[in-house]
Design a protein around this motif. Structure first.
Motif, PDB file in Angstrom:
ATOM      1  N   UNK A   9       0.820  -1.200   0.000  1.00 40.08           N
ATOM      2  CA  UNK A   9       0.000   0.000   0.000  1.00 40.08           C
ATOM      3  C   UNK A   9       0.856   1.254   0.000  1.00 40.08           C
ATOM      4  N   UNK A  10       0.199   2.392  -0.169  1.00 38.30           N
ATOM      5  CA  UNK A  10       0.917   3.648  -0.159  1.00 38.30           C
ATOM      6  C   UNK A  10       0.106   4.747  -0.778  1.00 38.30           C
ATOM      7  N   UNK A  11       0.793   5.838  -1.062  1.00 40.34           N
ATOM      8  CA  UNK A  11       0.173   7.008  -1.678  1.00 40.34           C
ATOM      9  C   UNK A  11       0.462   6.986  -3.169  1.00 40.34           C
ATOM     10  N   UNK A  12      -0.565   7.152  -3.964  1.00 39.14           N
ATOM     11  CA  UNK A  12      -0.402   7.137  -5.417  1.00 39.14           C
ATOM     12  C   UNK A  12      -1.330   8.180  -6.027  1.00 39.14           C
ATOM     13  N   UNK A  13      -0.911   8.741  -7.137  1.00 37.38           N
ATOM     14  CA  UNK A  13      -1.747   9.724  -7.811  1.00 37.38           C
ATOM     15  C   UNK A  13      -2.865   9.045  -8.594  1.00 37.38           C
ATOM     16  N   UNK A  16      -2.651   6.135 -11.318  1.00 35.05           N
ATOM     17  CA  UNK A  16      -1.469   5.329 -11.041  1.00 35.05           C
ATOM     18  C   UNK A  16      -1.804   3.886 -10.708  1.00 35.05           C
ATOM     19  N   UNK A  17      -0.753   3.143 -10.373  1.00 31.97           N
ATOM     20  CA  UNK A  17      -0.894   1.712 -10.096  1.00 31.97           C
ATOM     21  C   UNK A  17      -0.192   1.337  -8.795  1.00 31.97           C
ATOM     22  N   UNK A  18      -0.698   0.299  -8.187  1.00 29.81           N
ATOM     23  CA  UNK A  18      -0.065  -0.329  -7.038  1.00 29.81           C
ATOM     24  C   UNK A  18      -0.298  -1.830  -7.130  1.00 29.81           C
ATOM     25  N   UNK A  83      -3.497  -3.255  -9.030  1.00 31.01           N
ATOM     26  CA  UNK A  83      -4.498  -2.195  -9.121  1.00 31.01           C
ATOM     27  C   UNK A  83      -4.003  -1.127 -10.088  1.00 31.01           C
ATOM     28  N   UNK A  84      -4.712  -0.970 -11.171  1.00 27.04           N
ATOM     29  CA  UNK A  84      -4.358   0.022 -12.192  1.00 27.04           C
ATOM     30  C   UNK A  84      -5.448   1.075 -12.298  1.00 27.04           C
TER      31      UNK A  84
END
Length: 121
Positions: A9-13, A16-18, A83-84
């Motif tokens: 997990x984290x911070x994404x714009x 974005x993707x994780x 996750x895209x």
């Protein structure tokens, strides 16, 4: 001791993707269906995706279809959630869960502690 640990997990714009990972220990992943869930602040927990024990069957919430992909590597005892095209409404704590079942169950017996995903510019 059976344990599930989420990471990634984290911070994404937005856009974005994780990739989230769910590492399991204390049991053999081969016999367990795995689900991903999420819970946003002030909202109920919702099911995101599920994969059958052998990976032959998957399902997704309508809100993530076409953007998220669940997969598993039983040899590594790990399940993934790619996750895209992330949206702000995907912001939530994400949890994986396991159930001793070959197919995706209604309820799960074991849960991880969660990993936070924040989608924000």
């Amino acid at each position: 001791q059976l344990q599930l640990v989420e990471s990634g997990g984290g911070l994404v714009q937005p856009g974005g993707s994780l990739r989230l990972s769910c590492a399991v220990s204390g049991f053999t992943l081969d016999y367990y269906a795995i689900g991903w869930f999420r819970q946003a602040p002030g909202k109920e927990r919702e099911g995101v995706s599920c994969i059958s024990s052998r990976g032959g069957s998957t399902n997704y919430a309508d809100s993530v279809k076409g953007r998220f992909t669940i997969s598993r590597d039983n040899a590594k005892n790990t399940v993934y959630l790619q996750m895209n095209s992330l949206k702000p409404e995907d912001t939530a704590a994400y949890y994986c869960a396991a159930d001793l079942s070959s197919v995706c169950p209604i309820e799960y017996d074991y849960w991880g502690q969660g990993t936070q995903v924040i989608v924000s510019s």
